[in-house]
Write an enzyme that holds these catalytic residues in place. Structure first.
Site, PDB file in Angstrom:
ATOM      1  N   LYS A   1     -42.247  17.578 -24.628  1.00 45.39           N
ATOM      2  CA  LYS A   1     -42.738  18.105 -25.915  1.00 45.39           C
ATOM      3  C   LYS A   1     -44.068  18.761 -25.691  1.00 45.39           C
ATOM      4  O   LYS A   1     -44.373  19.640 -26.051  1.00 45.39           O
ATOM      5  CB  LYS A   1     -42.657  17.319 -27.159  1.00 45.39           C
ATOM      6  CG  LYS A   1     -41.350  17.336 -27.814  1.00 45.39           C
ATOM      7  CD  LYS A   1     -41.208  16.989 -29.249  1.00 45.39           C
ATOM      8  CE  LYS A   1     -39.806  16.947 -29.703  1.00 45.39           C
ATOM      9  NZ  LYS A   1     -39.619  16.406 -31.102  1.00 45.39           N
TER      10      LYS A   1
ATOM     11  N   LYS B   1     -31.657  19.059 -23.347  1.00 48.14           N
ATOM     12  CA  LYS B   1     -30.739  18.690 -24.426  1.00 48.14           C
ATOM     13  C   LYS B   1     -30.822  19.584 -25.417  1.00 48.14           C
ATOM     14  O   LYS B   1     -31.920  20.388 -25.719  1.00 48.14           O
ATOM     15  CB  LYS B   1     -31.336  16.997 -24.754  1.00 48.14           C
ATOM     16  CG  LYS B   1     -32.632  17.222 -25.470  1.00 48.14           C
ATOM     17  CD  LYS B   1     -32.764  15.841 -26.302  1.00 48.14           C
ATOM     18  CE  LYS B   1     -33.781  15.876 -27.336  1.00 48.14           C
ATOM     19  NZ  LYS B   1     -34.022  15.183 -28.359  1.00 48.14           N
TER      20      LYS B   1
ATOM     21  N   LYS C   1     -33.442  20.533 -32.037  1.00 54.41           N
ATOM     22  CA  LYS C   1     -33.719  21.656 -33.423  1.00 54.41           C
ATOM     23  C   LYS C   1     -34.995  22.174 -33.241  1.00 54.41           C
ATOM     24  O   LYS C   1     -35.021  23.515 -33.766  1.00 54.41           O
ATOM     25  CB  LYS C   1     -34.184  20.544 -34.594  1.00 54.41           C
ATOM     26  CG  LYS C   1     -33.172  19.727 -34.973  1.00 54.41           C
ATOM     27  CD  LYS C   1     -33.705  18.868 -36.239  1.00 54.41           C
ATOM     28  CE  LYS C   1     -33.295  17.478 -36.032  1.00 54.41           C
ATOM     29  NZ  LYS C   1     -34.264  16.530 -35.598  1.00 54.41           N
TER      30      LYS C   1
HETATM   31  N1  AQP Z   1     -28.923  16.813 -27.710  1.00 56.98           N
HETATM   32  C1  AQP Z   1     -28.722  15.640 -28.304  1.00 56.98           C
HETATM   33  N2  AQP Z   1     -27.388  14.867 -27.839  1.00 56.98           N
HETATM   34  C2  AQP Z   1     -27.219  13.795 -28.318  1.00 56.98           C
HETATM   35  N3  AQP Z   1     -27.953  13.123 -29.206  1.00 56.98           N
HETATM   36  C3  AQP Z   1     -29.051  13.753 -29.741  1.00 56.98           C
HETATM   37  N4  AQP Z   1     -30.011  13.405 -30.523  1.00 56.98           N
HETATM   38  C4  AQP Z   1     -30.974  14.368 -30.456  1.00 56.98           C
HETATM   39  N5  AQP Z   1     -30.618  15.374 -29.735  1.00 56.98           N
HETATM   40  C5  AQP Z   1     -29.600  15.045 -29.078  1.00 56.98           C
HETATM   41  C6  AQP Z   1     -30.177  12.140 -31.479  1.00 56.98           C
HETATM   42  O1  AQP Z   1     -30.117  12.761 -32.806  1.00 56.98           O
HETATM   43  C7  AQP Z   1     -30.965  11.651 -33.435  1.00 56.98           C
HETATM   44  C8  AQP Z   1     -31.810  12.151 -34.430  1.00 56.98           C
HETATM   45  O2  AQP Z   1     -32.705  13.029 -33.466  1.00 56.98           O
HETATM   46  P1  AQP Z   1     -34.489  13.316 -34.044  1.00 56.98           P
HETATM   47  O3  AQP Z   1     -34.283  14.199 -34.849  1.00 56.98           O
HETATM   48  O4  AQP Z   1     -35.032  11.944 -34.637  1.00 56.98           O
HETATM   49  O5  AQP Z   1     -35.081  13.685 -33.030  1.00 56.98           O
HETATM   50  P2  AQP Z   1     -34.900  14.218 -31.426  1.00 56.98           P
HETATM   51  O6  AQP Z   1     -34.267  13.243 -30.618  1.00 56.98           O
HETATM   52  O7  AQP Z   1     -36.209  14.735 -30.911  1.00 56.98           O
HETATM   53  O8  AQP Z   1     -33.634  15.405 -31.959  1.00 56.98           O
HETATM   54  P3  AQP Z   1     -34.115  16.963 -31.539  1.00 56.98           P
HETATM   55  O9  AQP Z   1     -32.891  17.481 -32.367  1.00 56.98           O
HETATM   56  O10 AQP Z   1     -34.187  17.469 -30.346  1.00 56.98           O
HETATM   57  O11 AQP Z   1     -35.240  17.344 -32.646  1.00 56.98           O
HETATM   58  P4  AQP Z   1     -36.741  17.933 -32.347  1.00 56.98           P
HETATM   59  O12 AQP Z   1     -36.186  19.252 -31.524  1.00 56.98           O
HETATM   60  O13 AQP Z   1     -37.310  18.249 -33.823  1.00 56.98           O
HETATM   61  O14 AQP Z   1     -37.281  16.904 -31.483  1.00 56.98           O
HETATM   62  C9  AQP Z   1     -31.423  10.826 -32.678  1.00 56.98           C
HETATM   63  O15 AQP Z   1     -30.566   9.527 -32.546  1.00 56.98           O
HETATM   64  C10 AQP Z   1     -31.132  11.470 -31.234  1.00 56.98           C
HETATM   65  O16 AQP Z   1     -31.123  10.459 -30.105  1.00 56.98           O
END
Ligand code: AQP
Length: 326
Positions: free
Chosen positions: A113, A195, A198
């Site tokens: 990030k 990965k 969002k």
């Molecule tokens: N690409 C992924 N594949 C499998 N699992 C995923 N998770 C996130 N991306 C993937 C799982 O979703 C849950 C919620 O995630 P989060 O919103 O708390 O934060 P994150 O992991 O940082 O997810 P994002 O989508 O990448 O959000 P942003 O972009 O805002 O940081 C977690 O259990 C995560 O493991």
């Protein structure tokens, strides 16, 4: 129901995508049968990346609607917003005094990030895993169902719990992460080496659970593929492996079974079938989301807040006593 507790959360940093669903939420429903479950909307975590306030508010409510549409039952589990239980930040401060800089510096998500949001490498982004540890430890959590990307953060929660227990006496349960074997890491449609996320710069990176049928078709049609013609997975085919993983998980079958369906067919046929499968999954969820009104959702969230608050207050009282705070 067993008294063993489960905690999981998602950031309202955008609309959740297939990666969040397949990597984490898909296993929640089954687990609620076994655990006393708490599902949190971790809005304070979302602030580590710049948010527009109106959008954050909207995404928070939308995420609660998605939780309900996916089948979480507020009678059987606690659903609430992180910022409505102030003990999360209170405990995070105490844990911050136990976390060591090198432990936080090695966090992959912080590194990723920091590259993606160079203009805003804030202290919150750095201490995010400590707040996540507080989220988990506050509720005597035994199990944390997460995607592979969050495993490192749960490890830190375990380290901090042990450190606190050793120094101040037995206080926290040591949590375990629950990671699915398949789908633990869904990759970006535009870059299968990173990965799905969002907060990705391009919306062609992910399929949001609220994407309409046309958008899904467009995104899948544009999804990166590998060289070759056959629809097969493999370590040299990260893009196809990712698309086949999505296909197989939505159909509750193995990747080999999905590969078999497309023997003799090309990428275009496969992508068409994949779009259909995704839309078949999304449409009933989207109907449920639009049938839920904000008032109902807010009531559920406030009920959840009061249940979570009771548990959190009790734990914080114990923590403060142990630490020596009056
Ligand atoms: N690409 C992924 N594949 C499998 N699992 C995923 N998770 C996130 N991306 C993937 C799982 O979703 C849950 C919620 O995630 P989060 O919103 O708390 O934060 P994150 O992991 O940082 O997810 P994002 O989508 O990448 O959000 P942003 O972009 O805002 O940081 C977690 O259990 C995560 O493991």
């Amino acid at each position: 129901m067993s008294t063993s507790r489960l905690f999981s959360g998602i950031q309202p940093s955008g609309i959740i995508h297939l990666g969040n669903y397949l990597g984490a939420i898909k296993q929640w429903l089954e687990l609620t049968k076994k655990y006393d479950s708490i599902f949190c909307i971790v809005d304070l975590h979302a602030l580590t990346v710049r948010q527009k306030s109106a959008e954050l508010r909207k995404n928070t409510i939308e995420l609660a609607k998605i939780y309900l549409a996916l089948g979480l039952d507020p009678q059987k589990s606690t659903i609430f917003i992180q910022s409505q239980v102030s003990e999360h930040t209170e405990l995070a401060w105490i844990l911050n005094t136990l976390a060591k800089l090198p432990e936080l510096e090695r966090m992959t998500q912080f590194k990723d990030k920091s590259i993606a949001h160079k203009e805003n490498i804030n202290a919150g982004l750095f201490t995010y895993p400590v707040l996540m540890a507080a989220d988990i430890l506050l509720y005597d959590t035994a199990a944390v169902p997460v995607g592979e990307d969050q495993k490192q953060h749960v490890e830190l929660a375990r380290t901090l719990a042990r450190r606190f227990n050793e120094y101040f006496g037995e206080t926290f349960v040591i949590p375990e992460s629950l990671i699915q074997k398949q789908g633990a890491r869904i990759m970006g449609l535009d870059d299968p080496l990173k990965k799905m996320s969002k907060s990705a710069v391009s919306s062609f990176n992910f399929i949001a659970l609220t994407d309409d049928a046309k958008t899904v078709e467009k995104k899948i049609a544009r999804a990166v593929t590998d060289s070759g013609r056959e629809v097969v997975s493999g370590s040299d085919k990260p893009a196809l492996t990712n698309l086949l993983t999505i296909h197989s998980l939505l159909k509750n079958q193995t990747i080999a079974q999905s590969e078999k369906e497309f023997v003799g067919q090309g990428y275009a046929d496969f992508k068409k079938a994949l779009s259909l499968e995704i839309n078949k999954f999304l449409q009933p969820i989207q109907k449920k989301i639009s049938a839920t009104d904000d008032k109902t959702v807010l009531k559920i969230l406030f009920d959840g807040q009061s249940r979570a608050k009771k548990l959190a207050e009790k734990k914080m009282k114990e923590v403060k006593e142990k630490v020596g705070l009056i």
